[in-house]
Motif scaffolding. Structure first.
Motif, PDB file in Angstrom:
ATOM      1  N   LEU A  12       0.826  -1.207   0.000  1.00  0.00           N
ATOM      2  CA  LEU A  12       0.000   0.000   0.000  1.00  0.00           C
ATOM      3  C   LEU A  12       0.860   1.257   0.000  1.00  0.00           C
ATOM      4  N   LEU A  13       2.010   1.180   0.648  1.00  0.00           N
ATOM      5  CA  LEU A  13       2.936   2.306   0.618  1.00  0.00           C
ATOM      6  C   LEU A  13       3.463   2.523  -0.792  1.00  0.00           C
ATOM      7  N   ASP A  14       3.741   1.435  -1.504  1.00  0.00           N
ATOM      8  CA  ASP A  14       4.153   1.547  -2.908  1.00  0.00           C
ATOM      9  C   ASP A  14       3.060   2.173  -3.761  1.00  0.00           C
ATOM     10  N   LYS A  15       1.817   1.783  -3.505  1.00  0.00           N
ATOM     11  CA  LYS A  15       0.692   2.312  -4.275  1.00  0.00           C
ATOM     12  C   LYS A  15       0.530   3.814  -4.069  1.00  0.00           C
ATOM     13  N   ILE A  16       0.557   4.257  -2.822  1.00  0.00           N
ATOM     14  CA  ILE A  16       0.390   5.691  -2.564  1.00  0.00           C
ATOM     15  C   ILE A  16       1.590   6.479  -3.076  1.00  0.00           C
ATOM     16  N   THR A  17       2.775   5.860  -3.042  1.00  0.00           N
ATOM     17  CA  THR A  17       3.964   6.505  -3.606  1.00  0.00           C
ATOM     18  C   THR A  17       3.756   6.762  -5.091  1.00  0.00           C
ATOM     19  N   GLY A  18       3.241   5.786  -5.808  1.00  0.00           N
ATOM     20  CA  GLY A  18       2.955   5.956  -7.236  1.00  0.00           C
ATOM     21  C   GLY A  18       1.927   7.041  -7.499  1.00  0.00           C
ATOM     22  N   ILE A  19       0.916   7.110  -6.652  1.00  0.00           N
ATOM     23  CA  ILE A  19      -0.117   8.149  -6.805  1.00  0.00           C
ATOM     24  C   ILE A  19       0.504   9.532  -6.640  1.00  0.00           C
ATOM     25  N   PHE A  20       1.291   9.720  -5.589  1.00  0.00           N
ATOM     26  CA  PHE A  20       1.884  11.035  -5.340  1.00  0.00           C
ATOM     27  C   PHE A  20       2.895  11.427  -6.407  1.00  0.00           C
ATOM     28  N   ARG A  21       3.629  10.472  -6.925  1.00  0.00           N
ATOM     29  CA  ARG A  21       4.629  10.794  -7.950  1.00  0.00           C
ATOM     30  C   ARG A  21       3.982  11.314  -9.224  1.00  0.00           C
ATOM     31  N   ASN A  22       2.721  10.993  -9.446  1.00  0.00           N
ATOM     32  CA  ASN A  22       1.999  11.447 -10.640  1.00  0.00           C
ATOM     33  C   ASN A  22       1.172  12.704 -10.402  1.00  0.00           C
ATOM     34  N   MET A  23       1.300  13.317  -9.241  1.00  0.00           N
ATOM     35  CA  MET A  23       0.525  14.513  -8.924  1.00  0.00           C
ATOM     36  C   MET A  23       1.396  15.753  -9.053  1.00  0.00           C
ATOM     37  N   GLU A  24       0.937  16.670  -9.847  1.00  0.00           N
ATOM     38  CA  GLU A  24       1.663  17.932 -10.018  1.00  0.00           C
ATOM     39  C   GLU A  24       1.567  18.759  -8.743  1.00  0.00           C
ATOM     40  N   GLY A  25       2.670  19.341  -8.357  1.00  0.00           N
ATOM     41  CA  GLY A  25       2.704  20.200  -7.177  1.00  0.00           C
ATOM     42  C   GLY A  25       2.884  19.455  -5.866  1.00  0.00           C
ATOM     43  N   VAL A  26       3.033  18.143  -5.942  1.00  0.00           N
ATOM     44  CA  VAL A  26       3.226  17.327  -4.738  1.00  0.00           C
ATOM     45  C   VAL A  26       4.615  16.713  -4.788  1.00  0.00           C
ATOM     46  N   GLU A  27       5.370  16.912  -3.715  1.00  0.00           N
ATOM     47  CA  GLU A  27       6.693  16.308  -3.599  1.00  0.00           C
ATOM     48  C   GLU A  27       6.666  15.308  -2.448  1.00  0.00           C
ATOM     49  N   LEU A  28       6.693  14.029  -2.783  1.00  0.00           N
ATOM     50  CA  LEU A  28       6.769  12.998  -1.757  1.00  0.00           C
ATOM     51  C   LEU A  28       8.216  12.941  -1.289  1.00  0.00           C
ATOM     52  N   ILE A  29       8.466  13.449  -0.087  1.00  0.00           N
ATOM     53  CA  ILE A  29       9.848  13.577   0.362  1.00  0.00           C
ATOM     54  C   ILE A  29      10.359  12.349   1.120  1.00  0.00           C
ATOM     55  N   LYS A  30       9.432  11.560   1.697  1.00  0.00           N
ATOM     56  CA  LYS A  30       9.879  10.375   2.442  1.00  0.00           C
ATOM     57  C   LYS A  30       8.680   9.480   2.733  1.00  0.00           C
ATOM     58  N   THR A  31       8.954   8.189   2.846  1.00  0.00           N
ATOM     59  CA  THR A  31       7.939   7.238   3.270  1.00  0.00           C
ATOM     60  C   THR A  31       8.455   6.490   4.495  1.00  0.00           C
ATOM     61  N   PHE A  32       7.523   6.038   5.310  1.00  0.00           N
ATOM     62  CA  PHE A  32       7.862   5.301   6.529  1.00  0.00           C
ATOM     63  C   PHE A  32       6.961   4.085   6.648  1.00  0.00           C
ATOM     64  N   GLU A  33       7.523   2.961   7.077  1.00  0.00           N
ATOM     65  CA  GLU A  33       6.723   1.786   7.399  1.00  0.00           C
ATOM     66  C   GLU A  33       6.440   1.730   8.892  1.00  0.00           C
ATOM     67  N   GLU A  34       7.142   2.531   9.682  1.00  0.00           N
ATOM     68  CA  GLU A  34       6.929   2.605  11.130  1.00  0.00           C
ATOM     69  C   GLU A  34       6.712   4.055  11.523  1.00  0.00           C
ATOM     70  N   ALA A  35       5.694   4.292  12.320  1.00  0.00           N
ATOM     71  CA  ALA A  35       5.318   5.656  12.676  1.00  0.00           C
ATOM     72  C   ALA A  35       6.235   6.296  13.716  1.00  0.00           C
ATOM     73  N   VAL A  36       6.941   5.500  14.494  1.00  0.00           N
ATOM     74  CA  VAL A  36       7.731   6.055  15.598  1.00  0.00           C
ATOM     75  C   VAL A  36       8.797   7.043  15.130  1.00  0.00           C
ATOM     76  N   ALA A  37       9.319   6.886  13.933  1.00  0.00           N
ATOM     77  CA  ALA A  37      10.368   7.785  13.439  1.00  0.00           C
ATOM     78  C   ALA A  37       9.829   9.064  12.817  1.00  0.00           C
ATOM     79  N   VAL A  38       8.541   9.138  12.598  1.00  0.00           N
ATOM     80  CA  VAL A  38       7.954  10.268  11.869  1.00  0.00           C
ATOM     81  C   VAL A  38       8.073  11.576  12.639  1.00  0.00           C
ATOM     82  N   VAL A  39       7.774  11.573  13.924  1.00  0.00           N
ATOM     83  CA  VAL A  39       7.791  12.812  14.708  1.00  0.00           C
ATOM     84  C   VAL A  39       9.178  13.444  14.685  1.00  0.00           C
ATOM     85  N   GLU A  40      10.210  12.644  14.904  1.00  0.00           N
ATOM     86  CA  GLU A  40      11.581  13.178  14.871  1.00  0.00           C
ATOM     87  C   GLU A  40      11.931  13.721  13.495  1.00  0.00           C
TER      88      GLU A  40
END
Length: 104
Positions: A12-40
């Motif tokens: 599902l992370l791969d799927k949403i990555t593909g969606i964002f890569r095809n959207m103008e004006g959206v820069e997918l800067i990082k993906t995470f499989e674990e939420a604990v690292a997101v806040v930092e």
């Protein structure tokens, strides 16, 4: 718009990555499989919006959204889940939005 995506299901992370890569004006800067690292990460890097799964093994997307809302430069949060009942939880915590999975 600078975006990060969080989902413990790699397919599902791969799927949403593909969606964002095809959207103008959206820069997918990082993906995470674990939420604990997101806040930092968000503390150190400018992020406009976080798309996060709700049900994850480490911390829930709702807990993640709550922690992110405490930051000085808090990003908007969109919660994602295959459980429609969680949409009410998204509004309770004032999430920017809710996306029911699977998404297209």
């Amino acid at each position: 718009m600078r975006v990060i995506a969080v989902d413990n299901a790699p397919e599902l992370l791969d799927k949403i990555t593909g969606i964002f890569r095809n959207m103008e004006g959206v820069e997918l800067i990082k993906t995470f499989e674990e939420a604990v690292a997101v806040v930092e990460y968000v503390k150190e890097n400018p992020v406009d919006i976080v798309f996060t799964d709700i049900v994850m093994p480490d911390i829930s997307g709702i807990s993640l959204a709550t922690e992110l809302s405490k930051l000085k430069t808090a990003p908007a949060v969109v919660l994602m889940s295959s459980i429609p009942g969680f949409s009410l939880e998204a509004w309770k915590i004032r999430a920017y939005g809710f996306i029911e999975k699977p998404y297209t």
